[in-house]
Design a protein around this motif. Structure first.
Motif, mmCIF file in Angstrom:
data_model
loop_
_atom_site.group_PDB
_atom_site.id
_atom_site.type_symbol
_atom_site.label_atom_id
_atom_site.label_comp_id
_atom_site.label_asym_id
_atom_site.label_seq_id
_atom_site.Cartn_x
_atom_site.Cartn_y
_atom_site.Cartn_z
ATOM 1 N N LEU A 270 -2.266 -23.473 10.338
ATOM 2 C CA LEU A 270 -3.172 -23.617 9.202
ATOM 3 C C LEU A 270 -2.976 -24.958 8.510
ATOM 4 N N ARG A 271 -1.711 -25.371 8.375
ATOM 5 C CA ARG A 271 -1.424 -26.647 7.706
ATOM 6 C C ARG A 271 -2.022 -27.817 8.505
ATOM 7 N N GLU A 272 -1.955 -27.713 9.811
ATOM 8 C CA GLU A 272 -2.448 -28.801 10.665
ATOM 9 C C GLU A 272 -3.956 -28.727 10.895
ATOM 10 N N ASN A 273 -4.561 -27.569 10.572
ATOM 11 C CA ASN A 273 -6.001 -27.379 10.788
ATOM 12 C C ASN A 273 -6.642 -26.746 9.551
ATOM 13 N N PRO A 274 -6.772 -27.500 8.461
ATOM 14 C CA PRO A 274 -7.316 -26.921 7.226
ATOM 15 C C PRO A 274 -8.725 -26.364 7.371
ATOM 16 N N ASP A 275 -9.489 -26.864 8.375
ATOM 17 C CA ASP A 275 -10.837 -26.324 8.589
ATOM 18 C C ASP A 275 -10.796 -24.873 9.050
ATOM 19 N N LEU A 276 -9.620 -24.411 9.432
ATOM 20 C CA LEU A 276 -9.441 -23.035 9.883
ATOM 21 C C LEU A 276 -9.368 -22.045 8.709
ATOM 22 N N THR A 277 -9.312 -22.570 7.495
ATOM 23 C CA THR A 277 -9.070 -21.729 6.314
ATOM 24 C C THR A 277 -10.011 -20.536 6.193
ATOM 25 N N PRO A 278 -11.344 -20.692 6.290
ATOM 26 C CA PRO A 278 -12.212 -19.506 6.137
ATOM 27 C C PRO A 278 -11.887 -18.395 7.127
ATOM 28 N N ASN A 279 -11.691 -18.747 8.396
ATOM 29 C CA ASN A 279 -11.364 -17.711 9.378
ATOM 30 C C ASN A 279 -9.957 -17.161 9.155
ATOM 31 N N ALA A 280 -9.045 -18.028 8.681
ATOM 32 C CA ALA A 280 -7.679 -17.578 8.397
ATOM 33 C C ALA A 280 -7.673 -16.498 7.322
ATOM 34 N N ILE A 281 -8.486 -16.667 6.295
ATOM 35 C CA ILE A 281 -8.549 -15.660 5.231
ATOM 36 C C ILE A 281 -9.091 -14.349 5.784
ATOM 37 N N GLU A 282 -10.082 -14.420 6.662
ATOM 38 C CA GLU A 282 -10.604 -13.192 7.279
ATOM 39 C C GLU A 282 -9.520 -12.490 8.088
ATOM 40 N N GLU A 283 -8.731 -13.265 8.839
ATOM 41 C CA GLU A 283 -7.671 -12.674 9.639
ATOM 42 C C GLU A 283 -6.566 -12.088 8.754
ATOM 43 N N LEU A 284 -6.254 -12.744 7.653
ATOM 44 C CA LEU A 284 -5.254 -12.201 6.732
ATOM 45 C C LEU A 284 -5.760 -10.907 6.094
ATOM 46 N N LEU A 285 -7.055 -10.834 5.811
ATOM 47 C CA LEU A 285 -7.647 -9.605 5.287
ATOM 48 C C LEU A 285 -7.582 -8.490 6.334
ATOM 49 N N ARG A 286 -7.751 -8.847 7.583
ATOM 50 C CA ARG A 286 -7.646 -7.864 8.660
ATOM 51 C C ARG A 286 -6.202 -7.417 8.859
ATOM 52 N N TYR A 287 -5.293 -8.376 8.860
ATOM 53 C CA TYR A 287 -3.905 -8.119 9.222
ATOM 54 C C TYR A 287 -3.161 -7.302 8.170
ATOM 55 N N ASP A 288 -3.349 -7.623 6.920
ATOM 56 C CA ASP A 288 -2.639 -6.895 5.842
ATOM 57 C C ASP A 288 -3.443 -7.005 4.555
ATOM 58 N N GLY A 289 -4.589 -6.342 4.527
ATOM 59 C CA GLY A 289 -5.528 -6.467 3.418
ATOM 60 C C GLY A 289 -5.083 -5.768 2.147
ATOM 61 N N PRO A 290 -5.849 -5.960 1.072
ATOM 62 C CA PRO A 290 -5.420 -5.479 -0.248
ATOM 63 C C PRO A 290 -5.642 -3.995 -0.504
ATOM 64 N N VAL A 291 -6.525 -3.347 0.251
ATOM 65 C CA VAL A 291 -6.828 -1.926 0.038
ATOM 66 C C VAL A 291 -6.652 -1.187 1.356
ATOM 67 N N GLN A 292 -5.862 -0.136 1.341
ATOM 68 C CA GLN A 292 -5.528 0.570 2.571
ATOM 69 C C GLN A 292 -6.594 1.580 2.992
ATOM 70 N N GLN A 293 -7.207 2.260 2.018
ATOM 71 C CA GLN A 293 -8.091 3.374 2.337
ATOM 72 C C GLN A 293 -9.290 3.410 1.399
ATOM 73 N N SER A 294 -10.336 4.090 1.838
ATOM 74 C CA SER A 294 -11.508 4.333 1.000
ATOM 75 C C SER A 294 -11.916 5.786 1.184
ATOM 76 N N ARG A 295 -12.349 6.437 0.144
ATOM 77 C CA ARG A 295 -12.639 7.870 0.223
ATOM 78 C C ARG A 295 -14.132 8.139 0.437
ATOM 79 N N ARG A 296 -14.426 9.216 1.106
ATOM 80 C CA ARG A 296 -15.783 9.749 1.186
ATOM 81 C C ARG A 296 -15.693 11.269 1.180
#
Length: 404
Positions: A270-296
């Motif tokens: 990421l440090r060497e490829n700052p243009d990767l930032t938008p996709n990196a955030i998506e991957e971080l959201l996938r890998y260990d996101g802020p909300v574990q579950q949603s109810r229905r």
């Protein structure tokens, strides 16, 4: 595991520190699982996505009799629900559709993007303090204060608001999104919710007399074919934006930064490829996101393969379990890959009608905070043991010690 212990037990020791092995086991052994308390949990990507988009309910009144309903009623008792269940998070269509449409008029992608320079200045100021201190607890120094400052500024909250009290109240109210724990805690949450409602109502009345170019004024003025938010609805939506919008972004920044620090090769990428930032955030959201579950809550009999979930069942959509499903992401689903193709297809912000309204703002804050942190401090590293907040759903860190 003992014979009597359920296959899914979020109260098991170590679960909140790392729930992913539990999800893997559940997905492999019982991907459509009914807990002894009567609720169901789904852990496969396709099942979770279909449930979220399936037009089911979020309103507890639709629950059929079950041990889960009995537990909720015994814990909540006669206490008032947070925001009197008037926030869009707690409403089904057509009420949800109407509320979301009105709030969305003041929460457009363009309006969010216009906040970028301000967010960059806030982040740079906070990182200045981190630099002077040589590091510190990154949750207190950056992840927690940033989204709170952003939402307060966006709202245009009056100067006389006790920001410290507001932070304390929202921190308690957000615990209403956790599984019911005990009666005393629910009383504290209810009391905090009522005080928060009163505080926001005062701010709304002040803003009516002192309109400005801000989100709170826009919400007051929001109209759709003559329809406007009632006072009670307005207060509930403002409270929701604070509670849900703040805590989730704290976890995005904190969990995301920890993931990078634990994967130095990805941090370097990421440090060497700052243009990767938008996709990196998506991957971080996938890998260990802020909300574990949603109810229905199912409004009709719902079939998944050979499983038949009855109408009125409480179903947990395992967002983070789905985000690690090898059937969707491949054999490296449990690995962090910032250049992962299709990372944006994660379910970290939910899906369907209740997809997170503040997703664009959270993404922007995550992109600015994490990219500037990474670029500014090439020697960034962990400087001690991390501490998790102990929450099952809004799982995140309270301590992330770093050295710079």
């Amino acid at each position: 595991m003992t014979a009597t212990e359920p296959l899914f037990n979020p109260f098991a020791p170590g679960f909140t520190e790392n729930p992913y092995p539990h999800y893997d086991r559940l997905r492999e052994q019982a991907p459509v699982y009914q807990h002894p308390l009567g609720f169901w949990i789904l852990t496969r990507y396709d099942d979770v996505a279909a449930l979220l988009r399936g037009g089911h309910s979020v309103e507890p009144r639709n629950m059929a009799p079950s041990p889960m309903r009995d537990l909720q009623q015994s814990v909540y008792g006669d206490g008032k629900p947070v925001f009197n269940a008037m926030s869009m998070l707690d409403r089904d269509p057509p009420d949800h559709t109407r509320l979301r449409r009105l709030v969305s008029k003041a929460f457009t992608r363009k309006a969010v993007e216009e906040r970028r320079p301000h967010i960059e200045r806030l982040v740079d100021g906070m990182l200045d303090d981190v630099a002077k201190a040589g590091g510190g607890n990154l949750i207190e120094a950056l992840a927690f204060p940033l989204p709170f400052a952003v939402i307060t500024e966006m709202m245009g909250m009056p100067d006389w608001i006790d920001v410290g009290r507001l932070r304390s109240l929202t921190g308690m109210v957000v615990r209403s999104l956790e599984p019911p724990a005990d009666v005393e805690l629910m009383k504290q949450i209810s009391a905090a919710g009522q005080e928060l409602v009163e505080l926001v109502a005062e701010a709304v009345e002040w803003k009516r007399r002192n309109p400005a170019d801000d989100l709170l004024t826009a919400l007051i003025a929001a109209e759709d074919d003559g329809d406007v938010l009632t006072d009670e609805e307005l207060v509930a939506q403002v409270g929701l934006l604070y509670v849900a919008g703040h805590e989730t972004t704290v976890n995005l920044i904190g969990n995301g930064t920890l993931a990078l620090l634990r994967h130095p090769e990805q941090l370097r990428l990421l440090r060497e490829n700052p243009d990767l930032t938008p996709n990196a955030i998506e991957e971080l959201l996938r890998y260990d996101g802020p909300v574990q579950q949603s109810r229905r809550i199912t409004l009709r009999t719902y079939r998944i393969g050979e499983h038949e979930i009855p109408a009125g069942a409480f179903v947990q959509a395992g967002l983070m379990a789905a985000n690690r499903d090898p059937a969707k992401w491949g054999p490296d689903a449990n690995e962090l890959r910032l250049d992962r193709p299709g990372a944006h297809q994660h379910l970290g912000f939910g899906a369907g009608p209740h997809h997170c309204l503040g997703a664009a703002l959270a993404r922007l804050e995550g992109q600015v905070a994490i990219s500037r942190l990474v670029q500014r401090f090439p020697g960034l590293k962990l400087a001690g043991e991390v501490k998790w907040n102990g929450r099952i759903n809004l799982r995140g860190l309270t301590e992330l010690p770093v050295a710079v």
